[in-house]
Design a protein around this motif. Structure first.
Motif, PDB file in Angstrom:
ATOM      1  N   ILE A  32       0.715  -1.088   0.096  1.00 24.32           N
ATOM      2  CA  ILE A  32      -0.038  -0.234   0.030  1.00 24.32           C
ATOM      3  C   ILE A  32       0.917   1.144  -0.018  1.00 24.32           C
ATOM      4  CG2 ILE A  32      -1.529   1.493   1.191  1.00 24.32           C
ATOM      5  CD1 ILE A  32      -2.769  -1.353   2.536  1.00 24.32           C
ATOM      6  N   MET A  33       0.746   1.978  -1.237  1.00 25.99           N
ATOM      7  CA  MET A  33       1.566   3.300  -0.949  1.00 25.99           C
ATOM      8  C   MET A  33       1.091   4.349  -0.189  1.00 25.99           C
ATOM      9  SD  MET A  33       2.627   3.961  -5.126  1.00 25.99           S
ATOM     10  CE  MET A  33       0.897   3.653  -5.718  1.00 25.99           C
ATOM     11  N   PHE A  34       1.698   4.655   1.030  1.00 17.25           N
ATOM     12  CA  PHE A  34       1.337   5.448   2.180  1.00 17.25           C
ATOM     13  C   PHE A  34       1.843   6.775   2.125  1.00 17.25           C
ATOM     14  CE2 PHE A  34       0.696   6.597   6.325  1.00 17.25           C
ATOM     15  CZ  PHE A  34      -0.658   6.386   6.616  1.00 17.25           C
ATOM     16  N   SER A  35       1.095   7.822   2.033  1.00 18.06           N
ATOM     17  CA  SER A  35       1.700   9.217   1.891  1.00 18.06           C
ATOM     18  C   SER A  35       1.565   9.725   3.723  1.00 18.06           C
ATOM     19  CB  SER A  35       1.310  10.002   1.210  1.00 18.06           C
ATOM     20  OG  SER A  35      -0.438  10.263   1.083  1.00 18.06           O
ATOM     21  N   GLY A  36       0.428   9.277   3.987  1.00 16.12           N
ATOM     22  CA  GLY A  36      -0.026   9.954   5.561  1.00 16.12           C
ATOM     23  C   GLY A  36      -1.064  10.792   5.246  1.00 16.12           C
ATOM     24  N   GLY A  37      -1.739  10.915   4.127  1.00 18.04           N
ATOM     25  CA  GLY A  37      -2.844  11.745   3.686  1.00 18.04           C
ATOM     26  C   GLY A  37      -3.888  11.106   3.854  1.00 18.04           C
ATOM     27  N   LYS A  38      -5.161  11.696   3.380  1.00 17.32           N
ATOM     28  CA  LYS A  38      -6.495  11.269   3.963  1.00 17.32           C
ATOM     29  C   LYS A  38      -6.875  10.010   3.022  1.00 17.32           C
ATOM     30  CE  LYS A  38      -9.292  14.059   0.794  1.00 17.32           C
ATOM     31  NZ  LYS A  38      -8.060  14.488   0.067  1.00 17.32           N
ATOM     32  N   ASP A  39      -6.419   9.925   1.727  1.00 20.70           N
ATOM     33  CA  ASP A  39      -6.859   8.905   0.765  1.00 20.70           C
ATOM     34  C   ASP A  39      -6.048   7.776   1.240  1.00 20.70           C
ATOM     35  OD1 ASP A  39      -8.471  10.541  -0.630  1.00 20.70           O
ATOM     36  OD2 ASP A  39      -6.833  11.547  -1.782  1.00 20.70           O
ATOM     37  N   SER A  40      -4.762   7.757   1.325  1.00 24.27           N
ATOM     38  CA  SER A  40      -3.985   6.564   1.825  1.00 24.27           C
ATOM     39  C   SER A  40      -4.443   6.130   3.176  1.00 24.27           C
ATOM     40  CB  SER A  40      -2.516   6.721   1.855  1.00 24.27           C
ATOM     41  OG  SER A  40      -2.128   7.824   2.755  1.00 24.27           O
ATOM     42  N   ALA A  41      -4.686   6.955   4.098  1.00 26.12           N
ATOM     43  CA  ALA A  41      -5.529   6.531   5.333  1.00 26.12           C
ATOM     44  C   ALA A  41      -6.663   5.932   5.375  1.00 26.12           C
ATOM     45  CB  ALA A  41      -5.705   7.827   6.128  1.00 26.12           C
ATOM     46  N   LEU A  42      -7.586   6.067   4.206  1.00 29.88           N
ATOM     47  CA  LEU A  42      -8.874   5.418   3.786  1.00 29.88           C
ATOM     48  C   LEU A  42      -8.424   4.136   3.345  1.00 29.88           C
ATOM     49  CD1 LEU A  42     -11.751   5.283   3.285  1.00 29.88           C
ATOM     50  CD2 LEU A  42     -11.462   6.838   1.209  1.00 29.88           C
ATOM     51  N   VAL A  43      -7.626   4.094   2.419  1.00 29.26           N
ATOM     52  CA  VAL A  43      -7.368   2.731   1.634  1.00 29.26           C
ATOM     53  C   VAL A  43      -6.988   1.829   2.697  1.00 29.26           C
ATOM     54  CG1 VAL A  43      -5.603   1.514   0.110  1.00 29.26           C
ATOM     55  CG2 VAL A  43      -6.790   3.694  -0.641  1.00 29.26           C
ATOM     56  N   THR A  44      -6.031   2.275   3.711  1.00 26.12           N
ATOM     57  CA  THR A  44      -5.440   1.678   4.834  1.00 26.12           C
ATOM     58  C   THR A  44      -6.711   0.862   5.702  1.00 26.12           C
ATOM     59  OG1 THR A  44      -3.306   2.637   4.809  1.00 26.12           O
ATOM     60  CG2 THR A  44      -3.763   1.347   6.639  1.00 26.12           C
ATOM     61  N   HIS A  45      -7.588   2.029   5.953  1.00 22.21           N
ATOM     62  CA  HIS A  45      -8.654   1.535   6.631  1.00 22.21           C
ATOM     63  C   HIS A  45      -9.649   0.481   5.940  1.00 22.21           C
ATOM     64  CE1 HIS A  45     -12.205   1.694   9.441  1.00 22.21           C
ATOM     65  NE2 HIS A  45     -12.920   1.827   8.420  1.00 22.21           N
ATOM     66  N   LEU A  46      -9.769   0.482   4.691  1.00 24.33           N
ATOM     67  CA  LEU A  46     -10.500  -0.212   3.831  1.00 24.33           C
ATOM     68  C   LEU A  46      -9.914  -1.740   3.884  1.00 24.33           C
ATOM     69  CD1 LEU A  46     -11.514   1.736   1.017  1.00 24.33           C
ATOM     70  CD2 LEU A  46     -13.091   0.762   2.512  1.00 24.33           C
ATOM     71  N   ALA A  47      -8.492  -1.918   3.924  1.00 24.17           N
ATOM     72  CA  ALA A  47      -7.666  -3.009   3.839  1.00 24.17           C
ATOM     73  C   ALA A  47      -7.999  -3.685   5.246  1.00 24.17           C
ATOM     74  CB  ALA A  47      -6.275  -2.770   3.799  1.00 24.17           C
ATOM     75  N   LYS A  48      -7.899  -2.824   6.266  1.00 25.95           N
ATOM     76  CA  LYS A  48      -8.168  -3.468   7.499  1.00 25.95           C
ATOM     77  C   LYS A  48      -9.475  -4.088   7.695  1.00 25.95           C
ATOM     78  CE  LYS A  48      -8.640  -2.140  12.541  1.00 25.95           C
ATOM     79  NZ  LYS A  48      -8.651  -1.059  13.397  1.00 25.95           N
ATOM     80  N   LYS A  49     -10.414  -3.522   6.886  1.00 28.48           N
ATOM     81  CA  LYS A  49     -11.876  -4.151   6.990  1.00 28.48           C
ATOM     82  C   LYS A  49     -11.864  -5.492   6.023  1.00 28.48           C
ATOM     83  CE  LYS A  49     -15.464  -0.982   8.153  1.00 28.48           C
ATOM     84  NZ  LYS A  49     -16.878  -0.497   7.579  1.00 28.48           N
ATOM     85  N   ALA A  50     -11.026  -5.372   4.933  1.00 28.67           N
ATOM     86  CA  ALA A  50     -11.126  -6.220   4.051  1.00 28.67           C
ATOM     87  C   ALA A  50     -10.730  -7.689   4.478  1.00 28.67           C
ATOM     88  CB  ALA A  50     -10.361  -6.110   2.696  1.00 28.67           C
ATOM     89  N   PHE A  51      -9.556  -7.449   5.296  1.00 29.30           N
ATOM     90  CA  PHE A  51      -8.958  -8.940   5.951  1.00 29.30           C
ATOM     91  C   PHE A  51      -9.164  -9.076   7.266  1.00 29.30           C
ATOM     92  CE2 PHE A  51      -6.535  -7.080   2.179  1.00 29.30           C
ATOM     93  CZ  PHE A  51      -6.978  -8.248   1.203  1.00 29.30           C
ATOM     94  N   TYR A  52      -9.999  -8.517   7.981  1.00 26.81           N
ATOM     95  CA  TYR A  52     -10.554  -8.804   9.296  1.00 26.81           C
ATOM     96  C   TYR A  52     -10.885  -9.993   9.460  1.00 26.81           C
ATOM     97  CZ  TYR A  52     -12.296  -8.033  14.065  1.00 26.81           C
ATOM     98  OH  TYR A  52     -12.516  -7.918  15.413  1.00 26.81           O
ATOM     99  N   PRO A  53     -10.811 -10.816  10.571  1.00 28.43           N
ATOM    100  CA  PRO A  53      -9.710 -10.438  11.757  1.00 28.43           C
ATOM    101  C   PRO A  53      -8.339 -10.515  11.587  1.00 28.43           C
ATOM    102  CG  PRO A  53     -10.879 -12.471  12.228  1.00 28.43           C
ATOM    103  CD  PRO A  53     -11.135 -12.028  11.013  1.00 28.43           C
ATOM    104  N   ASN A  54      -7.740 -10.707  10.520  1.00 28.57           N
ATOM    105  CA  ASN A  54      -6.507 -10.940  10.355  1.00 28.57           C
ATOM    106  C   ASN A  54      -5.721  -9.437  10.199  1.00 28.57           C
ATOM    107  OD1 ASN A  54      -6.267 -13.815  10.517  1.00 28.57           O
ATOM    108  ND2 ASN A  54      -6.991 -13.607   8.179  1.00 28.57           N
ATOM    109  N   LYS A  55      -4.687  -9.274  10.199  1.00 27.74           N
ATOM    110  CA  LYS A  55      -3.846  -8.038  10.130  1.00 27.74           C
ATOM    111  C   LYS A  55      -3.880  -7.920   8.363  1.00 27.74           C
ATOM    112  CE  LYS A  55       0.247  -8.953  11.578  1.00 27.74           C
ATOM    113  NZ  LYS A  55       1.680  -8.739  12.243  1.00 27.74           N
ATOM    114  N   ILE A  56      -3.588  -6.512   8.205  1.00 26.88           N
ATOM    115  CA  ILE A  56      -3.444  -6.311   6.685  1.00 26.88           C
ATOM    116  C   ILE A  56      -2.391  -7.063   6.282  1.00 26.88           C
ATOM    117  CG2 ILE A  56      -2.799  -4.284   5.271  1.00 26.88           C
ATOM    118  CD1 ILE A  56      -4.001  -2.328   7.359  1.00 26.88           C
TER     119      ILE A  56
END
Length: 301
Positions: A32-56
């Motif tokens: 995941i390309m992570f800049s610290g901005g809102k869009d990369s934070a959103l993608v990271t949050h969605l990845a957390k949801k996509a693979f829950y309860p496992n880690k990203i």
């Protein structure tokens, strides 16, 4: 927010999660390309949801320009620790020291374009076959041309005239050795969708997005933050304003807007009245009519 819009956000969320799971299914070494901005934070949050309860299952890859907002780096480090994910960092300063790129000079110098070489080097070093980004089609006309799965050749280049069709959610991730893909799971989100979703999910963001007092300089029709990297010109004056940032990037090119919006709800309401694009305060996009597309063809995010 009415029930229809909530359902629409659910559809966008489901689409993004589908793309993230397709990346996991089709590629060996995604990041995941992570800049610290809102869009990369959103993608990271969605990845957390996509693979829950496992880690990203993907590392986060940050291309560090060396000209970051301190708040961005603090946010990045706290989030990585909280999620217990691997962080990969590509350093633009190292690329400069190694002679891979040359530092720009002059009043409007930026390290933004230098990120291309650093990113491509990091992709090669870590054998990345798919880099997941937070780009959206409504951001800029070049990004409106992207597919969910964006093929890059063995030089990391993008050809907007030779993209693979995506019909009925069928995504082709096949590539030859040396090539890779970029994936954009939130392509169909608008800026308004992003803020509505961030508000609904109460996603943590860097403090820079919220109105706060800061020393700034008026230049190129925007408030640039005062920093050690900003060289004042004759007639320019450092003043204190209550501002926030709509988009984050290199501290030398990211302009702020005067605002009183200091909560997610207030920001969402403010964005609803905006008539200027969120990248309208990014000086790197003002260099030419095709500035973004030119960078993307060379391997930019």
């Amino acid at each position: 927010m009415n029930s229809y819009y909530l359902n629409y956000l659910d559809e966008l969320e489901a689409e993004a999660i589908y793309i993230l799971r397709e990346v996991y299914a089709q590629f060996e070494n995604p990041v995941i390309m992570f800049s610290g901005g809102k869009d990369s934070a959103l993608v990271t949050h969605l990845a957390k949801k996509a693979f829950y309860p496992n880690k990203i299952p993907f590392p986060l890859l940050h291309v560090d320009t060396g000209h970051n907002f301190p708040e961005t780096i603090s946010f990045r480090d706290e989030l990585v620790k909280k999620l217990d994910v691997e962080l990969l960092v590509g350093s633009v300063q190292k690329s400069i020291n190694d002679g891979r790129v040359a530092e720009e000079r002059g009043k409007n110098a930026t390290r933004n374009a230098l990120q291309i070489t650093t990113l491509l080097d990091a992709i090669e070093e870590h054998n990345v076959d798919c880099a997941i980004g937070g780009a959206r089609r409504d951001e800029e006309k070049a990004r409106a041309k992207e597919r969910f799965f964006s093929h890059r050749d063995d030089f990391g280049q993008w050809d907007p005239k030779n993209q693979r069709p995506e019909l009925w959610n069928l995504l082709n991730g096949k590539y030859f050795e040396g090539e890779h893909f970029r994936a954009f799971p939130i392509s169909n989100f608008t800026e308004m969708d992003v803020w509505n979703y961030l508000t609904r999910e109460q996603i943590d963001l860097p403090s820079l997005y919220f109105a706060h007092e800061r020393e700034v300089v008026w230049r190129n029709d925007t408030w640039l933050p005062n920093s050690e990297h900003l060289k004042l010109e004759d007639g320019e004056e450092v003043v204190t304003k209550k501002i926030r940032f709509r988009t984050l990037g290199d501290i030398t090119i990211t302009g702020g807007i005067e605002s009183e919006a200091d909560t997610l709800q207030k920001i969402t309401e403010e964005v609803a009245t905006m008539r200027k694009t969120e990248r309208g305060n990014r000086s790197d996009d003002k260099r030419s009519e095709t500035a973004m597309e030119d960078r993307k063809k060379q391997g930019y995010f």
